[in-house]
Design a protein around this motif. Structure first.
Motif, PDB file in Angstrom:
ATOM      1  N   VAL A   7       0.715  -1.519  -0.171  1.00 12.09           N
ATOM      2  CA  VAL A   7       0.051   0.368  -0.458  1.00 12.09           C
ATOM      3  C   VAL A   7       0.980   1.374   0.349  1.00 12.09           C
ATOM      4  N   GLU A   8       1.756   1.483   0.635  1.00 10.75           N
ATOM      5  CA  GLU A   8       2.932   2.279   0.775  1.00 10.75           C
ATOM      6  C   GLU A   8       3.350   3.194  -0.584  1.00 10.75           C
ATOM      7  N   SER A   9       3.185   1.941  -1.434  1.00 12.65           N
ATOM      8  CA  SER A   9       3.493   2.650  -3.327  1.00 12.65           C
ATOM      9  C   SER A   9       2.695   2.168  -3.944  1.00 12.65           C
ATOM     10  N   GLN A  10       1.746   3.036  -3.502  1.00 15.47           N
ATOM     11  CA  GLN A  10       0.380   3.736  -4.198  1.00 15.47           C
ATOM     12  C   GLN A  10       0.911   4.511  -4.940  1.00 15.47           C
ATOM     13  N   ARG A  43       1.515   8.516  -1.642  1.00 13.56           N
ATOM     14  CA  ARG A  43       2.975   9.552  -2.587  1.00 13.56           C
ATOM     15  C   ARG A  43       2.161  10.967  -3.178  1.00 13.56           C
ATOM     16  N   THR A  44       0.618  10.770  -3.030  1.00 11.52           N
ATOM     17  CA  THR A  44       0.073  12.343  -3.164  1.00 11.52           C
ATOM     18  C   THR A  44      -0.046  12.438  -1.641  1.00 11.52           C
ATOM     19  N   ALA A  45      -0.504  11.438  -0.863  1.00  6.18           N
ATOM     20  CA  ALA A  45      -0.871  12.370   0.468  1.00  6.18           C
ATOM     21  C   ALA A  45       0.452  13.044   1.560  1.00  6.18           C
ATOM     22  N   ARG A  46       1.985  12.100   0.886  1.00  2.90           N
ATOM     23  CA  ARG A  46       3.087  13.553   1.372  1.00  2.90           C
ATOM     24  C   ARG A  46       3.697  14.603   0.679  1.00  2.90           C
ATOM     25  N   ALA A  47       3.211  14.245  -0.455  1.00  4.01           N
ATOM     26  CA  ALA A  47       3.135  16.053  -1.215  1.00  4.01           C
ATOM     27  C   ALA A  47       2.688  16.817  -0.563  1.00  4.01           C
ATOM     28  N   LYS A  48       1.727  16.054  -0.328  1.00  2.00           N
ATOM     29  CA  LYS A  48       0.308  16.997  -0.194  1.00  2.00           C
ATOM     30  C   LYS A  48       1.046  18.256   1.204  1.00  2.00           C
ATOM     31  N   GLY A  49       1.978  17.433   2.108  1.00  4.96           N
ATOM     32  CA  GLY A  49       2.351  17.550   3.372  1.00  4.96           C
ATOM     33  C   GLY A  49       2.099  17.696   4.221  1.00  4.96           C
ATOM     34  N   LEU A  50       1.153  15.940   4.067  1.00  3.39           N
ATOM     35  CA  LEU A  50       0.281  15.467   5.340  1.00  3.39           C
ATOM     36  C   LEU A  50       1.577  14.824   6.415  1.00  3.39           C
ATOM     37  N   THR A  51       0.723  15.008   7.934  1.00  4.31           N
ATOM     38  CA  THR A  51       1.324  14.787   8.945  1.00  4.31           C
ATOM     39  C   THR A  51       2.431  13.113   9.019  1.00  4.31           C
ATOM     40  N   PHE A  52       3.382  12.621   9.024  1.00  2.15           N
ATOM     41  CA  PHE A  52       3.627  10.774   9.191  1.00  2.15           C
ATOM     42  C   PHE A  52       2.289  10.490   9.746  1.00  2.15           C
ATOM     43  N   ASP A  53       2.189  10.617  10.264  1.00  2.00           N
ATOM     44  CA  ASP A  53       0.947   9.719  11.184  1.00  2.00           C
ATOM     45  C   ASP A  53      -0.633   9.854  10.353  1.00  2.00           C
ATOM     46  N   TYR A  71      -1.278   5.822   9.109  1.00  2.00           N
ATOM     47  CA  TYR A  71      -2.189   5.162   9.511  1.00  2.00           C
ATOM     48  C   TYR A  71      -3.319   5.936   9.079  1.00  2.00           C
ATOM     49  N   LYS A  72      -3.346   6.567   8.208  1.00  2.00           N
ATOM     50  CA  LYS A  72      -4.701   6.722   7.723  1.00  2.00           C
ATOM     51  C   LYS A  72      -4.957   6.815   6.299  1.00  2.00           C
ATOM     52  N   HIS A  73      -3.964   6.862   5.304  1.00  2.00           N
ATOM     53  CA  HIS A  73      -4.299   6.538   4.343  1.00  2.00           C
ATOM     54  C   HIS A  73      -3.695   5.574   4.027  1.00  2.00           C
TER      55      HIS A  73
END
Length: 319
Positions: free
Chosen positions: A213-216, A220-230, A234-236
Motif C-alpha cells: 500500500v505504501e507504494s501506491q 505518495r500524493t498524501a506525502r506530496a500534500k504535506g500531510l503529517t507522518f501519522d 495510519y490514516k491512508h
C-alpha cells in the motif's frame, strides 16, 4: 447488500451439506473399523461385535447410517462409542477448556503482530526490520514441540513453578485468589507458545501488505500534500492495508474447535484438539464426525462474518 448476503448464506448451507457427506464417506472408507475383532482381547467375541454393530446401526447401508447419525446429532441423542457419553456434552466440556487458550492466544497474536509488522514496513531495511525478520523466520522454523520443552525447562528451573495441566494439585484448598492466579499461570505458557507462530506469520503478512500500500500513488500524493507522518501511514496506508485482514479475522473462528494437539498434549491440557486426536485413535466415529461438522460450521460462519465485514468496510460491495 441483502441479496449479496442471501446468496452467500445459501452457498454456505449447500457447502455444509457436501462437507457432511464427504466427511462421512471418508470416515467410513478409511482402513479399520470400530467393530473389528481384536485378536489380543479374548473377551471381544464375534457375538459382541455383532451386537455392537446392531446397537449403533453399523449393519445398515451408508445412506441410512448418514441420516440416522445427523438426526441423532441435531436432536442431541448422539453418544460416544468409547464411553457412551452424550457427544455434544462431551465436546462442550472440552470446548470450555480450549476457549481460554484460544482467546488469550488470539489476543496476544493480533495485539503484537500489527505494531511489529507496521513498524517493520515503515522502517524497511533498518535494524528493527532486519531483527524482527530474523526472529519471525526463527519462530516459524523451530518445531513447536521442541520450543515447548525449552520453555518448560526454562520456566520450571528459573521460577520453580508447575506448568503442566490446568491447575496445581491441591490448590483448591487455598483461597480463591490463589486459585485464580494458579489458573492464569497455567494458561499463560501454552497461550504464549500457541501465539508465537501466529505472531511470526501475521507480522510478516502485515509488513507485506503495508509495503504494497505504501507504494501506491495515493500514498505518495498524501506525502506530496504535506500531510503529517501519522496521517500518511495510519490514516491512508493502514486503513487500506487492513482490508485483507477482514478475511483472516473471520477464519480464526475454527481455532475455537481445533485447538493444538501438540500444545495440549505436552501441557496435559484437556482441550478440543486432544479429544479429537484420542477419538481418531479409538475410531469413535460420532465424536470425529461431530467435531468435523462443528469445525465446518465455524469455518463457514467465519467466512460469513468476513462477508458482512466486507460489506461494512468496502462501499463497492454495497453497490
Amino acid at each position: 447488500m441483502l441479496s449479496f448476503l442471501g446468496r452467500s448464506l445459501i452457498q454456505k448451507i449447500v457447502t455444509l451439506f457436501f462437507v457432511s457427506v464427504v466427511s462421512f464417506l471418508i470416515i467410513h472408507l478409511a482402513p479399520g473399523s470400530p467393530s473389528q475383532v481384536d485378536p489380543m482381547n479374548p473377551k471381544f467375541t464375534p457375538e459382541m461385535v455383532e451386537r455392537f454393530r446392531e446397537a449403533f446401526h453399523l449393519d445398515e447401508p451408508l445412506h441410512v447410517q448418514y441420516l440416522r447419525f445427523y438426526a441423532d446429532l441435531l436432536t442431541g441423542r448422539s453418544v460416544s462409542w468409547k464411553d457412551n457419553q452424550p457427544v455434544l456434552l462431551k465436546i462442550w466440556e472440552r470446548f470450555l477448556n480450549s476457549l481460554p487458550l484460544f482467546i488469550v492466544g488470539t489476543l496476544i497474536t493480533w495485539t503484537l503482530s500489527f505494531p511489529v509488522g507496521i513498524r517493520s514496513a515503515i522502517h524497511r531495511g533498518g535494524f528493527y526490520d532486519r531483527s524482527t525478520t530474523f526472529i519471525a523466520y526463527f519462530l516459524i522454523s523451530i518445531p513447536g514441540f521442541f520450543f515447548a520443552y525449552v520453555l518448560i525447562i526454562l520456566v520450571v528451573n528459573s521460577l520453580e513453578v508447575p506448568v503442566i495441566g490446568m491447575k496445581t494439585f491441591g490448590v483448591g484448598d487455598a483461597s480463591w485468589i490463589h486459585g485464580v492466579m494458579d489458573r492464569v499461570w497455567h494458561l499463560l505458557l501454552p497461550s504464549v507458545l500457541g501465539a508465537t507462530g501466529g505472531i511470526a506469520v501475521l507480522s510478516r503478512y502485515v509488513r507485506s501488505q503495508m509495503l504494497e500500500v505504501e507504494s501506491q500513488d495515493y500514498v505518495r500524493t498524501a506525502r506530496a500534500k504535506g500531510l503529517t507522518f501519522d496521517q500518511v501511514h495510519y490514516k491512508h496506508a493502514l486503513r487500506n492495508a487492513l482490508l485483507p485482514f477482514v478475511t483472516m479475522f473471520g477464519l480464526i473462528l475454527p481455532g475455537l474447535i481445533g485447538g493444538s494437539v501438540i500444545i495440549e498434549s505436552i501441557f496435559s491440557w484437556p482441550g478440543m484438539g486432544r479429544m479429537a486426536y484420542e477419538a481418531i485413535l479409538a475410531r469413535d466415529y460420532p465424536v470425529i464426525l461431530t467435531v468435523n461438522f462443528i469445525s465446518a460450521v465455524l469455518v463457514l460462519a467465519g467466512t460469513l462474518v468476513s462477508d458482512i465485514l466486507y460489506v461494512v468496510v468496502d462501499p463497492r460491495i454495497r453497490l
